[in-house]
Design a protein around this motif. Sequence first.
Motif, PDB file in Angstrom:
ATOM      1  N   PHE A  89       0.870  -1.182   0.000  1.00 18.97           N
ATOM      2  CA  PHE A  89       0.000   0.000   0.000  1.00 18.97           C
ATOM      3  C   PHE A  89       0.902   1.224   0.000  1.00 18.97           C
ATOM      4  O   PHE A  89       1.799   1.350   0.848  1.00 18.97           O
ATOM      5  CB  PHE A  89      -0.888  -0.019   1.241  1.00 18.97           C
ATOM      6  CG  PHE A  89      -1.800   1.173   1.398  1.00 18.97           C
ATOM      7  CD1 PHE A  89      -3.110   1.122   0.947  1.00 18.97           C
ATOM      8  CD2 PHE A  89      -1.352   2.336   2.006  1.00 18.97           C
ATOM      9  CE1 PHE A  89      -3.964   2.211   1.107  1.00 18.97           C
ATOM     10  CE2 PHE A  89      -2.187   3.424   2.170  1.00 18.97           C
ATOM     11  CZ  PHE A  89      -3.500   3.364   1.723  1.00 18.97           C
ATOM     12  N   VAL A  90       0.680   2.131  -0.952  1.00 17.92           N
ATOM     13  CA  VAL A  90       1.505   3.337  -1.078  1.00 17.92           C
ATOM     14  C   VAL A  90       0.595   4.558  -1.100  1.00 17.92           C
ATOM     15  O   VAL A  90      -0.245   4.696  -1.994  1.00 17.92           O
ATOM     16  CB  VAL A  90       2.369   3.307  -2.356  1.00 17.92           C
ATOM     17  CG1 VAL A  90       3.191   4.596  -2.471  1.00 17.92           C
ATOM     18  CG2 VAL A  90       3.282   2.085  -2.362  1.00 17.92           C
ATOM     19  N   SER A  91       0.743   5.427  -0.097  1.00 14.31           N
ATOM     20  CA  SER A  91      -0.063   6.639   0.000  1.00 14.31           C
ATOM     21  C   SER A  91       0.784   7.848  -0.380  1.00 14.31           C
ATOM     22  O   SER A  91       1.903   8.003   0.124  1.00 14.31           O
ATOM     23  CB  SER A  91      -0.607   6.799   1.421  1.00 14.31           C
ATOM     24  OG  SER A  91      -1.530   7.859   1.499  1.00 14.31           O
ATOM     25  N   ILE A  92       0.247   8.690  -1.250  1.00 19.49           N
ATOM     26  CA  ILE A  92       0.993   9.826  -1.803  1.00 19.49           C
ATOM     27  C   ILE A  92       0.452  11.131  -1.241  1.00 19.49           C
ATOM     28  O   ILE A  92      -0.750  11.409  -1.323  1.00 19.49           O
ATOM     29  CB  ILE A  92       0.916   9.815  -3.337  1.00 19.49           C
ATOM     30  CG1 ILE A  92       1.574   8.549  -3.878  1.00 19.49           C
ATOM     31  CG2 ILE A  92       1.561  11.064  -3.929  1.00 19.49           C
ATOM     32  CD1 ILE A  92       1.397   8.338  -5.372  1.00 19.49           C
ATOM     33  N   HIS A  93       1.351  11.941  -0.675  1.00 19.06           N
ATOM     34  CA  HIS A  93       0.958  13.191  -0.026  1.00 19.06           C
ATOM     35  C   HIS A  93       1.956  14.302  -0.324  1.00 19.06           C
ATOM     36  O   HIS A  93       3.060  14.063  -0.808  1.00 19.06           O
ATOM     37  CB  HIS A  93       0.890  13.004   1.494  1.00 19.06           C
ATOM     38  CG  HIS A  93      -0.313  12.250   1.959  1.00 19.06           C
ATOM     39  ND1 HIS A  93      -1.399  12.867   2.524  1.00 19.06           N
ATOM     40  CD2 HIS A  93      -0.603  10.924   1.919  1.00 19.06           C
ATOM     41  CE1 HIS A  93      -2.308  11.957   2.840  1.00 19.06           C
ATOM     42  NE2 HIS A  93      -1.852  10.768   2.470  1.00 19.06           N
ATOM     43  N   GLY A  94       1.537  15.528   0.013  1.00 18.91           N
ATOM     44  CA  GLY A  94       2.417  16.680   0.037  1.00 18.91           C
ATOM     45  C   GLY A  94       2.499  17.176   1.463  1.00 18.91           C
ATOM     46  O   GLY A  94       1.528  17.144   2.208  1.00 18.91           O
ATOM     47  N   ASN A  95       3.664  17.653   1.865  1.00 18.69           N
ATOM     48  CA  ASN A  95       3.899  18.066   3.238  1.00 18.69           C
ATOM     49  C   ASN A  95       3.592  19.546   3.425  1.00 18.69           C
ATOM     50  O   ASN A  95       3.495  20.301   2.458  1.00 18.69           O
ATOM     51  CB  ASN A  95       5.350  17.791   3.625  1.00 18.69           C
ATOM     52  CG  ASN A  95       5.482  17.222   5.022  1.00 18.69           C
ATOM     53  OD1 ASN A  95       4.641  17.482   5.876  1.00 18.69           O
ATOM     54  ND2 ASN A  95       6.529  16.446   5.252  1.00 18.69           N
ATOM     55  N   SER A  96       3.460  19.967   4.679  1.00 18.84           N
ATOM     56  CA  SER A  96       3.210  21.384   4.954  1.00 18.84           C
ATOM     57  C   SER A  96       3.570  21.687   6.400  1.00 18.84           C
ATOM     58  O   SER A  96       3.363  20.864   7.292  1.00 18.84           O
ATOM     59  CB  SER A  96       1.750  21.745   4.697  1.00 18.84           C
ATOM     60  OG  SER A  96       1.520  23.119   4.959  1.00 18.84           O
ATOM     61  N   ASN A  97       4.118  22.862   6.623  1.00 17.24           N
ATOM     62  CA  ASN A  97       4.403  23.338   7.972  1.00 17.24           C
ATOM     63  C   ASN A  97       4.299  24.855   7.950  1.00 17.24           C
ATOM     64  O   ASN A  97       5.127  25.535   7.351  1.00 17.24           O
ATOM     65  CB  ASN A  97       5.797  22.903   8.423  1.00 17.24           C
ATOM     66  CG  ASN A  97       6.034  23.171   9.899  1.00 17.24           C
ATOM     67  OD1 ASN A  97       5.573  24.165  10.446  1.00 17.24           O
ATOM     68  ND2 ASN A  97       6.756  22.269  10.541  1.00 17.24           N
ATOM     69  N   THR A  98       3.250  25.363   8.584  1.00 19.01           N
ATOM     70  CA  THR A  98       2.976  26.806   8.521  1.00 19.01           C
ATOM     71  C   THR A  98       3.789  27.608   9.516  1.00 19.01           C
ATOM     72  O   THR A  98       3.834  28.836   9.447  1.00 19.01           O
ATOM     73  CB  THR A  98       1.485  27.073   8.773  1.00 19.01           C
ATOM     74  OG1 THR A  98       1.114  26.494  10.033  1.00 19.01           O
ATOM     75  CG2 THR A  98       0.638  26.451   7.675  1.00 19.01           C
ATOM     76  N   SER A  99       4.458  26.931  10.468  1.00 17.41           N
ATOM     77  CA  SER A  99       5.223  27.665  11.476  1.00 17.41           C
ATOM     78  C   SER A  99       6.641  27.968  11.034  1.00 17.41           C
ATOM     79  O   SER A  99       7.322  28.799  11.621  1.00 17.41           O
ATOM     80  CB  SER A  99       5.251  26.860  12.783  1.00 17.41           C
ATOM     81  OG  SER A  99       5.885  25.607  12.581  1.00 17.41           O
TER      82      SER A  99
ATOM     83  N   GLU B 221       5.749  11.665   1.637  1.00 14.63           N
ATOM     84  CA  GLU B 221       5.622  13.127   1.633  1.00 14.63           C
ATOM     85  C   GLU B 221       6.593  13.641   0.573  1.00 14.63           C
ATOM     86  O   GLU B 221       7.789  13.776   0.821  1.00 14.63           O
ATOM     87  CB  GLU B 221       5.956  13.704   3.015  1.00 14.63           C
ATOM     88  CG  GLU B 221       5.015  13.265   4.128  1.00 14.63           C
ATOM     89  CD  GLU B 221       3.693  14.037   4.118  1.00 14.63           C
ATOM     90  OE1 GLU B 221       3.420  14.744   3.123  1.00 14.63           O
ATOM     91  OE2 GLU B 221       2.945  13.931   5.113  1.00 14.63           O
ATOM     92  N   ILE B 222       6.067  13.923  -0.609  1.00 11.47           N
ATOM     93  CA  ILE B 222       6.926  14.225  -1.763  1.00 11.47           C
ATOM     94  C   ILE B 222       7.752  15.474  -1.534  1.00 11.47           C
ATOM     95  O   ILE B 222       8.943  15.533  -1.863  1.00 11.47           O
ATOM     96  CB  ILE B 222       6.071  14.386  -3.040  1.00 11.47           C
ATOM     97  CG1 ILE B 222       5.128  13.175  -3.211  1.00 11.47           C
ATOM     98  CG2 ILE B 222       6.963  14.551  -4.258  1.00 11.47           C
ATOM     99  CD1 ILE B 222       5.831  11.854  -3.341  1.00 11.47           C
ATOM    100  N   GLY B 223       7.139  16.519  -1.008  1.00 11.05           N
ATOM    101  CA  GLY B 223       7.818  17.779  -0.747  1.00 11.05           C
ATOM    102  C   GLY B 223       6.888  18.684   0.033  1.00 11.05           C
ATOM    103  O   GLY B 223       5.741  18.333   0.312  1.00 11.05           O
ATOM    104  N   PHE B 224       7.367  19.877   0.375  1.00  7.08           N
ATOM    105  CA  PHE B 224       6.592  20.801   1.198  1.00  7.08           C
ATOM    106  C   PHE B 224       5.862  21.831   0.346  1.00  7.08           C
ATOM    107  O   PHE B 224       6.501  22.653  -0.329  1.00  7.08           O
ATOM    108  CB  PHE B 224       7.501  21.509   2.198  1.00  7.08           C
ATOM    109  CG  PHE B 224       7.805  20.695   3.418  1.00  7.08           C
ATOM    110  CD1 PHE B 224       7.099  20.889   4.599  1.00  7.08           C
ATOM    111  CD2 PHE B 224       8.780  19.714   3.386  1.00  7.08           C
ATOM    112  CE1 PHE B 224       7.363  20.132   5.731  1.00  7.08           C
ATOM    113  CE2 PHE B 224       9.063  18.948   4.503  1.00  7.08           C
ATOM    114  CZ  PHE B 224       8.351  19.158   5.684  1.00  7.08           C
ATOM    115  N   LEU B 225       4.536  21.790   0.403  1.00  4.53           N
ATOM    116  CA  LEU B 225       3.753  22.799  -0.301  1.00  4.53           C
ATOM    117  C   LEU B 225       3.890  24.162   0.352  1.00  4.53           C
ATOM    118  O   LEU B 225       3.601  25.187  -0.270  1.00  4.53           O
ATOM    119  CB  LEU B 225       2.275  22.400  -0.342  1.00  4.53           C
ATOM    120  CG  LEU B 225       1.927  21.206  -1.226  1.00  4.53           C
ATOM    121  CD1 LEU B 225       1.868  19.934  -0.404  1.00  4.53           C
ATOM    122  CD2 LEU B 225       0.613  21.405  -1.957  1.00  4.53           C
TER     123      LEU B 225
END
Length: 483
Positions: A380-390, A446-450
């Motif tokens: 099972f492979v889940s694909i997402h983009g990362n984020s950190n607003t701080s 987490e491919i990269g940070f949006l």
Amino acid sequence: MKKLGFLMFLVVFLLAFPKVGDASSGSAKIFLDGEQLNLTSGVKVANVNNNILIPIRVVSENLGFKVDWEKSSQSVTVQNSNTTVKMVVGSNTAEIDGSQVSMNITPVLNGQTTLVPLRFVSSQMGMDVKWDNQMKAVFLSSSESMTDPGEATPSEPDPEVPGTPTDPNVPSVPGTPGTLATVDGISFSEDRLMISTSASVTPSVFKLSGPDRIVVDLPNTAFSESFGYEHTLNTQNSGELNVTGYPEVSQIRYALFSDSPSTVRVVINLTTAKNYTVSTENAGLIFVDLNATDSEPAPPIGSSGKKVVVIDAGHGGGQPGALSVTGKYEKTMNLSIAKKVEALLKNEKSIDVVMTRSDDSTMSLSDRTKLANNLKSDIFVSIHGNSNTSSTPNGTETYYTRETSIELANIIHKHLVKATGLKDRKVKPGNLHVTRETKMPAVLLEIGFLSNSSDESQLFNEDFQNRVAQGIVDGIKEYLKVQ
């Protein structure tokens, strides 16, 4: 399968508390591992538009989580040993361990009491959450006592939901009265309707003309409480699935067609007559495949010794995920890369690929894991983009939960970092639902940070996504040892 989008706090507040009939305080019971919670005197829960909201006092006193309230920002932070959830009054966006996710109802301030959504908080903390409509009760199961995903908790009676027919031209289906199974989810992709149920159900499927349609009747079933959270379901217990990109399918409708016996009906409206095959080989999953022909029915998934790979495009529909620095949705990037991975895997003769979603539809975390588990997927492979607003971190990282997933995580991450060219943030353990509740090796990428302008400038680039997709496929093939 559309959900409410982002709403201003004032609108949410007025909708949530306009009159007595919309919000009933203290009308729902809460059970934790089979024991009813005895709430402190004066503490009440609220049922707002079929969403159970609880005071933050209940979260700390009864569920045992650490809770911090910041009055100036009107934010609530809930923590356990593995997860930190931050929510803001009036905001549909929560922060889970630094990543942004959407909620279908916002926390609200009712006088001096802050109410937070019970289902959202509990599920993020690793609890299993179920609703009994007959008892008007919420059942929480901690990780120590949780049953396998998709299994009914023995102490919970099945809900009996009244309903009305939506298509009088179709006769009722006979059935044997008894314990109801629940319909937990419906999705459509690859010209294939998938219905997820809490137990094995034998459907009655038949064709009608004028107009052409395929009818799927599920005897002795009712919609689960969670179904209404993820799909449109009106007061008549009916709704419609949003389907695009399939010219031969004009509409998919579902309803509680009969209450004697309780029967859920799904109707596929067609623009032309189509043949189909039905598969119920995986308990709890029903497939109605429109790819069938008279001479060659579609082979079952995983037949002939093929490896089964489930590709999960994170978020979708009313759960857009993180918002990038230029205003793009994470769900869009996730789906774009996932579909590129799917296209590449379809060229592999020894692999069957299944997508959790192929369009902008909402799918719960439990439905994603249940699909993979019931298919007995190999990975099972889940694909997402990362984020950190701080802050503005950057780079690629891969998460796993169970030891059996470490090898898969290391192999895919090796290829993924090479493909992205972004900073290597390493392979990390994480208590994530889709990597925890799946029974096969599972990873979340987490491919990269949006939230990072440098990363984001590449994440929506076609050439970059093609490289990422190829890297993921190379990792999958190396792990599965296929040529």
